[in-house]
Design a protein around this motif. Sequence first.
Motif, PDB file in Angstrom:
ATOM      1  N   PHE A 156      -2.769   5.351  -8.297  1.00 57.07           N
ATOM      2  CA  PHE A 156      -2.668   6.951  -7.993  1.00 57.07           C
ATOM      3  C   PHE A 156      -2.202   7.609  -9.493  1.00 57.07           C
ATOM      4  O   PHE A 156      -3.221   8.430  -9.963  1.00 57.07           O
ATOM      5  CB  PHE A 156      -1.323   7.372  -6.981  1.00 57.07           C
ATOM      6  N   TYR A 157      -1.202   7.321 -10.048  1.00 53.10           N
ATOM      7  CA  TYR A 157      -1.000   7.822 -11.364  1.00 53.10           C
ATOM      8  C   TYR A 157      -1.970   7.868 -12.402  1.00 53.10           C
ATOM      9  O   TYR A 157      -2.032   8.762 -13.242  1.00 53.10           O
ATOM     10  CB  TYR A 157       0.414   7.524 -11.856  1.00 53.10           C
ATOM     11  N   ASN A 158      -2.425   6.548 -12.757  1.00 52.87           N
ATOM     12  CA  ASN A 158      -3.368   6.448 -13.565  1.00 52.87           C
ATOM     13  C   ASN A 158      -4.838   7.136 -13.733  1.00 52.87           C
ATOM     14  O   ASN A 158      -5.259   7.642 -14.545  1.00 52.87           O
ATOM     15  CB  ASN A 158      -3.620   4.886 -13.731  1.00 52.87           C
ATOM     16  N   ASN A 159      -4.925   7.827 -12.360  1.00 50.86           N
ATOM     17  CA  ASN A 159      -6.185   8.517 -12.160  1.00 50.86           C
ATOM     18  C   ASN A 159      -5.724  10.082 -11.999  1.00 50.86           C
ATOM     19  O   ASN A 159      -6.391  10.855 -12.535  1.00 50.86           O
ATOM     20  CB  ASN A 159      -6.869   8.148 -11.034  1.00 50.86           C
ATOM     21  N   MET A 184       0.851  -1.255  -0.033  1.00 50.52           N
ATOM     22  CA  MET A 184       0.201  -0.080  -0.069  1.00 50.52           C
ATOM     23  C   MET A 184       0.683   1.249  -0.149  1.00 50.52           C
ATOM     24  O   MET A 184       2.112   1.271   0.671  1.00 50.52           O
ATOM     25  CB  MET A 184      -0.872  -0.157   1.360  1.00 50.52           C
ATOM     26  N   ILE A 185       0.486   2.292  -0.568  1.00 51.80           N
ATOM     27  CA  ILE A 185       1.255   3.483  -0.801  1.00 51.80           C
ATOM     28  C   ILE A 185       0.461   4.589  -0.264  1.00 51.80           C
ATOM     29  O   ILE A 185      -0.968   4.560  -0.197  1.00 51.80           O
ATOM     30  CB  ILE A 185       1.654   4.113  -2.114  1.00 51.80           C
ATOM     31  N   LYS A 186       0.925   5.801   0.304  1.00 49.59           N
ATOM     32  CA  LYS A 186       0.388   6.847   0.974  1.00 49.59           C
ATOM     33  C   LYS A 186       1.082   8.030   0.041  1.00 49.59           C
ATOM     34  O   LYS A 186       2.144   8.212   0.098  1.00 49.59           O
ATOM     35  CB  LYS A 186       0.748   7.015   2.327  1.00 49.59           C
ATOM     36  N   ILE A 187      -0.132   8.980  -0.451  1.00 52.44           N
ATOM     37  CA  ILE A 187       0.441  10.242  -1.214  1.00 52.44           C
ATOM     38  C   ILE A 187       0.168  11.047   0.043  1.00 52.44           C
ATOM     39  O   ILE A 187      -1.002  11.277   0.216  1.00 52.44           O
ATOM     40  CB  ILE A 187      -0.522  10.237  -2.078  1.00 52.44           C
ATOM     41  N   PHE A 195      -3.448   4.166  -1.639  1.00 51.17           N
ATOM     42  CA  PHE A 195      -3.797   3.438  -2.587  1.00 51.17           C
ATOM     43  C   PHE A 195      -3.140   2.207  -2.572  1.00 51.17           C
ATOM     44  O   PHE A 195      -1.981   2.091  -1.755  1.00 51.17           O
ATOM     45  CB  PHE A 195      -3.423   4.075  -4.110  1.00 51.17           C
ATOM     46  N   LYS A 196      -3.711   1.224  -3.314  1.00 52.44           N
ATOM     47  CA  LYS A 196      -2.773  -0.128  -3.407  1.00 52.44           C
ATOM     48  C   LYS A 196      -1.492  -0.075  -3.978  1.00 52.44           C
ATOM     49  O   LYS A 196      -0.561  -0.690  -3.581  1.00 52.44           O
ATOM     50  CB  LYS A 196      -3.725  -0.976  -4.318  1.00 52.44           C
TER      51      LYS A 196
END
Length: 108
Positions: A67-70, A1-4, A61-62
């Motif tokens: 993230f980037y695709n959206n 999982m990632i955090k922005i 996000f997973k």
Amino acid sequence: MIKITISYPVKMESWFDMDYYLNKHVPLSKSVFSGVLKGITIDCMTDENHRITQVTGALYFKNTADFYNNFLPAQEMLTHDAIQYTDITPILQISEIKLWHTPWEIGI
């Protein structure tokens, strides 16, 4: 999982419209990331004497591709909306979550 993490640093004579941010920008962001957003937090710093940032948002996000695709197709729209609630240039940080527990998982 990632955090922005999107942080808005304290700047002299800057402005931040929290009402617009919470009621307009955050719902807009949630719609952009619909289906891939795993969680969101918004922190408003309370210690006036020791704060480095005044507002910090975190989106979960997973993976970075989600993230980037959206984000990339909506970047211009989100950036344009940001000028409606602040004149502060945000700091963006992407990090990998190494430990994730909810209160009910750890017995709080």
